[in-house]
Write a protein that holds these residues in place. Structure first.
Motif, PDB file in Angstrom:
ATOM      1  N   PHE A   5      38.831  31.448  41.255  1.00 35.42           N
ATOM      2  CA  PHE A   5      39.506  30.615  40.254  1.00 35.42           C
ATOM      3  C   PHE A   5      40.925  30.226  40.678  1.00 35.42           C
ATOM      4  O   PHE A   5      41.606  29.509  39.966  1.00 35.42           O
ATOM      5  N   ARG A   6      41.343  30.735  41.827  1.00 33.79           N
ATOM      6  CA  ARG A   6      42.727  30.489  42.240  1.00 33.79           C
ATOM      7  C   ARG A   6      43.011  28.978  42.339  1.00 33.79           C
ATOM      8  O   ARG A   6      44.095  28.522  42.018  1.00 33.79           O
ATOM      9  N   ALA A   7      42.008  28.213  42.699  1.00 30.27           N
ATOM     10  CA  ALA A   7      42.172  26.769  42.868  1.00 30.27           C
ATOM     11  C   ALA A   7      42.686  26.096  41.593  1.00 30.27           C
ATOM     12  O   ALA A   7      43.485  25.172  41.638  1.00 30.27           O
ATOM     13  N   ASP A   8      42.233  26.584  40.433  1.00 27.01           N
ATOM     14  CA  ASP A   8      42.634  25.984  39.131  1.00 27.01           C
ATOM     15  C   ASP A   8      43.885  26.595  38.559  1.00 27.01           C
ATOM     16  O   ASP A   8      44.315  26.209  37.489  1.00 27.01           O
ATOM     17  N   ALA A   9      44.368  27.637  39.203  1.00 31.10           N
ATOM     18  CA  ALA A   9      45.354  28.464  38.537  1.00 31.10           C
ATOM     19  C   ALA A   9      46.735  27.805  38.481  1.00 31.10           C
ATOM     20  O   ALA A   9      47.665  28.208  39.158  1.00 31.10           O
ATOM     21  N   ALA A  10      46.829  26.784  37.626  1.00 31.59           N
ATOM     22  CA  ALA A  10      48.120  26.128  37.404  1.00 31.59           C
ATOM     23  C   ALA A  10      49.047  27.145  36.748  1.00 31.59           C
ATOM     24  O   ALA A  10      48.572  28.028  36.026  1.00 31.59           O
ATOM     25  N   PRO A  11      50.387  27.030  36.986  1.00 33.65           N
ATOM     26  CA  PRO A  11      51.289  27.992  36.362  1.00 33.65           C
ATOM     27  C   PRO A  11      51.056  28.005  34.845  1.00 33.65           C
ATOM     28  O   PRO A  11      50.928  26.963  34.222  1.00 33.65           O
ATOM     29  N   GLY A  12      50.936  29.201  34.280  1.00 33.19           N
ATOM     30  CA  GLY A  12      50.731  29.314  32.832  1.00 33.19           C
ATOM     31  C   GLY A  12      49.263  29.320  32.436  1.00 33.19           C
ATOM     32  O   GLY A  12      48.930  29.657  31.308  1.00 33.19           O
ATOM     33  N   SER A  13      48.363  28.941  33.344  1.00 33.92           N
ATOM     34  CA  SER A  13      46.941  28.966  32.989  1.00 33.92           C
ATOM     35  C   SER A  13      46.481  30.414  32.929  1.00 33.92           C
ATOM     36  O   SER A  13      47.116  31.304  33.513  1.00 33.92           O
ATOM     37  N   ALA A  14      45.350  30.639  32.229  1.00 29.84           N
ATOM     38  CA  ALA A  14      44.851  32.018  32.109  1.00 29.84           C
ATOM     39  C   ALA A  14      44.619  32.603  33.496  1.00 29.84           C
ATOM     40  O   ALA A  14      45.047  33.730  33.790  1.00 29.84           O
ATOM     41  N   ALA A  15      43.971  31.818  34.373  1.00 28.78           N
ATOM     42  CA  ALA A  15      43.610  32.354  35.694  1.00 28.78           C
ATOM     43  C   ALA A  15      44.854  32.732  36.514  1.00 28.78           C
ATOM     44  O   ALA A  15      44.791  33.628  37.355  1.00 28.78           O
ATOM     45  N   SER A  16      45.980  32.078  36.235  1.00 29.39           N
ATOM     46  CA  SER A  16      47.195  32.399  37.001  1.00 29.39           C
ATOM     47  C   SER A  16      47.728  33.785  36.623  1.00 29.39           C
ATOM     48  O   SER A  16      48.574  34.337  37.314  1.00 29.39           O
ATOM     49  N   MET A  17      47.233  34.337  35.500  1.00 25.27           N
ATOM     50  CA  MET A  17      47.741  35.642  35.044  1.00 25.27           C
ATOM     51  C   MET A  17      46.743  36.772  35.296  1.00 25.27           C
ATOM     52  O   MET A  17      46.981  37.907  34.905  1.00 25.27           O
ATOM     53  N   TRP A  18      45.637  36.464  35.915  1.00 21.21           N
ATOM     54  CA  TRP A  18      44.636  37.499  36.186  1.00 21.21           C
ATOM     55  C   TRP A  18      45.126  38.430  37.291  1.00 21.21           C
ATOM     56  O   TRP A  18      45.606  37.987  38.340  1.00 21.21           O
ATOM     57  N   LEU A  19      44.987  39.723  37.050  1.00 18.72           N
ATOM     58  CA  LEU A  19      45.539  40.697  37.991  1.00 18.72           C
ATOM     59  C   LEU A  19      44.520  41.653  38.583  1.00 18.72           C
ATOM     60  O   LEU A  19      44.706  42.148  39.688  1.00 18.72           O
ATOM     61  N   SER A  20      43.471  42.008  37.804  1.00 22.29           N
ATOM     62  CA  SER A  20      42.562  43.036  38.331  1.00 22.29           C
ATOM     63  C   SER A  20      41.105  42.705  38.043  1.00 22.29           C
ATOM     64  O   SER A  20      40.795  41.989  37.091  1.00 22.29           O
ATOM     65  N   GLU A  21      40.243  43.246  38.897  1.00 21.98           N
ATOM     66  CA  GLU A  21      38.801  43.034  38.768  1.00 21.98           C
ATOM     67  C   GLU A  21      38.125  44.384  38.550  1.00 21.98           C
ATOM     68  O   GLU A  21      38.769  45.428  38.613  1.00 21.98           O
ATOM     69  N   MET A  22      36.812  44.349  38.326  1.00 22.94           N
ATOM     70  CA  MET A  22      36.112  45.610  38.041  1.00 22.94           C
ATOM     71  C   MET A  22      36.096  46.525  39.264  1.00 22.94           C
ATOM     72  O   MET A  22      36.106  46.059  40.398  1.00 22.94           O
ATOM     73  N   PRO A  23      36.082  47.834  39.023  1.00 29.71           N
ATOM     74  CA  PRO A  23      35.982  48.750  40.167  1.00 29.71           C
ATOM     75  C   PRO A  23      34.614  48.604  40.835  1.00 29.71           C
ATOM     76  O   PRO A  23      33.688  48.058  40.240  1.00 29.71           O
ATOM     77  N   ASP A  24      34.493  49.121  42.065  1.00 33.54           N
ATOM     78  CA  ASP A  24      33.229  49.012  42.805  1.00 33.54           C
ATOM     79  C   ASP A  24      32.072  49.630  42.042  1.00 33.54           C
ATOM     80  O   ASP A  24      30.972  49.122  42.045  1.00 33.54           O
ATOM     81  N   ASP A  25      32.347  50.776  41.409  1.00 35.41           N
ATOM     82  CA  ASP A  25      31.281  51.495  40.717  1.00 35.41           C
ATOM     83  C   ASP A  25      31.745  51.791  39.283  1.00 35.41           C
ATOM     84  O   ASP A  25      32.226  52.885  38.986  1.00 35.41           O
ATOM     85  N   PRO A  26      31.598  50.807  38.377  1.00 36.70           N
ATOM     86  CA  PRO A  26      32.139  50.992  37.018  1.00 36.70           C
ATOM     87  C   PRO A  26      31.536  52.193  36.286  1.00 36.70           C
ATOM     88  O   PRO A  26      32.254  52.897  35.568  1.00 36.70           O
ATOM     89  N   ILE A  27      30.242  52.443  36.506  1.00 39.96           N
ATOM     90  CA  ILE A  27      29.590  53.545  35.783  1.00 39.96           C
ATOM     91  C   ILE A  27      30.164  54.887  36.263  1.00 39.96           C
ATOM     92  O   ILE A  27      30.473  55.775  35.452  1.00 39.96           O
ATOM     93  N   GLY A  28      30.331  55.007  37.589  1.00 45.25           N
ATOM     94  CA  GLY A  28      30.905  56.228  38.158  1.00 45.25           C
ATOM     95  C   GLY A  28      32.356  56.399  37.716  1.00 45.25           C
ATOM     96  O   GLY A  28      32.804  57.509  37.411  1.00 45.25           O
TER      97      GLY A  28
END
Ligand SMILES: C[S@@+](CC[C@H](N)C(=O)[O-])C[C@H]1O[C@@H](n2cnc3c(N)ncnc32)[C@H](O)[C@@H]1O
Length: 282
Positions: free
Chosen positions: A215-238
């Motif tokens: 989504f970085r391509a759309d991430a205009a300053p102030g857009s939601a995607a420009s504020m995204w910082l973290s993604e899911m861990p490799d093993d969410p259940i663990g």
């Protein structure tokens, strides 16, 4: 001055909550809506988000926006169901972390004695309160707002507001974790866990790995995607098991099909682990 004149306009990370309300308003108008959120339109309008969204540079950006809207609709239904199941299991304490314009206190049926805490920073909670006054909205459970930054000592604020960690809680973190850095997500989960009596439940939305890059391509300053910082861990259940939770995860695709809204585009490589998580505290 009237509420409307005094109302703070959305900015920074909480503006995303108004964008979510706009998506819920559009879903609510569908004949086969997966939920109806009668307050969503008022939040969107008050925040300057009309029914038509600003034009996007290309088809790919349009498809990315559609994907986000789709995921918001499916996750809302997933968490509505999870909350109903939690109530059916006897839980009477609900905490919405990063509640934004979530109107579940007003639109869902709650058993007698339910207490629902909405945690977010002061600006969105003030904005929300002014829209709720304008709409003369009446909560269908005991609703308590807690204005605090989730990177600070929010458990103390929550306890001071009346949360009882000795009885089970159902926690919801919907569309929230992506806006926190990984260390803050880890601390948040540790704190939730420390305040969860056995029988507590939790609903989380985790962002697919690689989404920030895509989504970085759309991430205009102030857009939601420009504020995204973290993604899911490799093993969410663990990861959740390590914090004392028995979790199950679902993909958006699987839930969408179950709700009669199948996704017709081919699966992406990042869809194997599910971002819709339901967990029980043992
Ligand atoms: C995308 S919105 C989702 C709102 C709501 N959960 C929903 O799904 O309708 C993200 C919300 O998280 C809140 N948020 C993000 N970072 C926060 C923080 N550090 N402390 C408190 N709230 C935060 C924002 O204010 C915003 O309301």
């Amino acid at each position: 001055m009237t509420d409307e004149q005094e109302r703070v306009q959305p900015s920074g990370v909480w503006a995303t909550a108004v964008g979510v309300a706009r998506v819920r308003a559009l879903e609510s108008e569908r004949e086969n809506a997966l939920f109806r959120d009668p307050l969503a339109q008022a939040f969107a309008t008050a925040g300057g988000q009309g029914p038509t969204s600003p034009p996007l540079p290309d088809e790919a950006a349009h498809l990315r926006r559609l994907a986000v809207s789709y995921s918001i609709v499916i996750r809302t239904k997933f968490l509505d169901d999870l909350l109903q199941q939690a109530c059916a299991s006897g839980v009477r304490q609900v905490v919405l972390l990063g509640a934004g314009m979530d109107s579940r206190a007003f639109r869902m049926d709650w058993p007698e004695g339910t207490r629902l805490f909405e945690v977010d920073t002061a600006a969105p909670l003030d904005f929300k309160a002014s829209v709720l006054r304008q709409e003369r909205a009446v909560a269908r459970c005991e609703r308590i707002t807690v204005a605090v930054d989730l990177r600070e000592d929010w458990p103390a604020a929550l306890t001071a507001a009346g949360h009882d960690p000795t009885v089970p809680t159902v926690w919801i973190a919907e569309g929230l974790l992506i806006y926190l850095p990984e260390e803050a997500v880890e601390l948040l989960l540790a704190r939730i866990s420390a305040h969860s009596a056995p029988g507590s439940r939790m609903g989380l939305t985790l962002s697919p790995r690689g989404v920030i890059e895509r989504f970085r391509a759309d991430a205009a300053p102030g857009s939601a995607a420009s504020m995204w910082l973290s993604e899911m861990p490799d093993d969410p259940i663990g990861w959740l098991a390590g914090h004392g939770w028995e979790a199950t995860s679902h993909t958006l695709r699987e839930r969408a099909a179950a709700y009669g809204r199948p996704i017709t585009t081919p699966p992406q490589h990042d869809e194997q682990s599910g971002g819709l998580v339901s967990a029980v505290r043992r």
